[in-house]
Scaffold this active site. Sequence first.
Site, PDB file in Angstrom:
ATOM      1  CE  LYS A   1      -1.958   6.081 -60.535  1.00  0.00           C
ATOM      2  NZ  LYS A   1      -0.735   5.261 -60.818  1.00  0.00           N
ATOM      3  N   GLY A   2      -6.805   3.352 -58.829  1.00  0.00           N
ATOM      4  CA  GLY A   2      -7.536   2.920 -57.640  1.00  0.00           C
ATOM      5  C   GLY A   2      -6.871   1.759 -56.927  1.00  0.00           C
TER       6      GLY A   2
ATOM      7  NE  ARG B   1       4.603   8.099 -61.081  1.00  0.00           N
ATOM      8  CZ  ARG B   1       3.904   7.301 -61.887  1.00  0.00           C
ATOM      9  NH1 ARG B   1       2.605   7.156 -61.680  1.00  0.00           N
ATOM     10  NH2 ARG B   1       4.470   6.621 -62.842  1.00  0.00           N
TER      11      ARG B   1
ATOM     12  CG  HIS C   1       0.356  11.606 -54.669  1.00  0.00           C
ATOM     13  ND1 HIS C   1      -0.837  11.315 -54.055  1.00  0.00           N
ATOM     14  CD2 HIS C   1       0.644  10.543 -55.464  1.00  0.00           C
ATOM     15  CE1 HIS C   1      -1.265  10.133 -54.465  1.00  0.00           C
ATOM     16  NE2 HIS C   1      -0.381   9.650 -55.319  1.00  0.00           N
TER      17      HIS C   1
END
Length: 342
Positions: free
Chosen positions: A100-101, A307, A309
């Site tokens: 997720k970086g 997407r 959060h």
Amino acid sequence: MAGSGGQGGGAGGGQGAGPGPGAALRAPRAPLLLAALVLGAYCLCALPGRCPPAARVPAPAPAPAEPSRAARNLEAPVLPVASGSGRRRFPQALIVGVKKGGTRALLEFLRLHPDVRALGSEPHFFDRWYERGLAWYRSLMPRTLDGQITMEKTPSYFVTREAPSRIHGMSPDTKLIVVVRNPVTRAISDYAQTLSKTPGLPSFRALAFRHGLGPVDTAWSAVRIGLYAQHLDNWLRYFPLSHFLFVSGERLVSDPAGEVGRVQDFLGLKRVVTDKHFYFNATKGFPCLKKAQGSSHPRCLGKSKGRPHPRVPEAVVQRLRDFYRPFNRKFYQMTGQDFGWD
């Protein structure tokens, strides 16, 4: 009687003194017979296949026909494999983190470069499938020509304790790319991805802290991944800092051409991928490619990227900021870069 005796005496005297008239008539038969034998032998020898091998003179072989122009064009020179379809090699560079970086975005951006060949999927060799062996791992790689770079990305390598030693065993010269992002934002993004797959998941707050707002639970992977300094400590036991490039996930969004330019420099590549390749997609909130690899159409990353959060209370966010601050500062010192998360 006298005539009778003369004939007998003549007969007897002819045998002793010379040939008589009968012998003269039989004498020519011998030459005729010899001539007939010679003529017969000649006729027999003239028949095909009846003469001795040495007696026949072989017919001259026909001259080979000159190949047509089309046939000559099909006779390609024999070339080494590497100059044709190439060969499979171990990766010279790996994107090892972090989840997720922004690793997928970086890989897709780099694949625009003609001298980068990258495996599209994550092989997870050094963390899950190491027992299958290096030959199996190499068989997964795309074929490359001399001068091209083979790459793959598996973000979980950065937090896998065994990964550095295993990668070093493959090649101590491997170049390592780590895409890092504010650990608080990264943890929330990680949670959002898991929540999309597991709708009944407890709240972010319940997973991030023990006993309500008690101590931060570092056993939860979404929190543990953001302890970048601790993970880097493990890697520096096997690789010098010069083998690493730390890419800012935030700048990869705000200035993709600049960050990709740094990566191209690190890999020893000409800066081919530039700002002309990107445009900002306001709906997704991050840059997309004007021309994706192998296509003339613009393309953004999949639906799972960008997407929204879930809403996390500000008190929870602030607690996590305070928790990560000392780890972030140590990471800044170790890398020589201030990522501006505090």
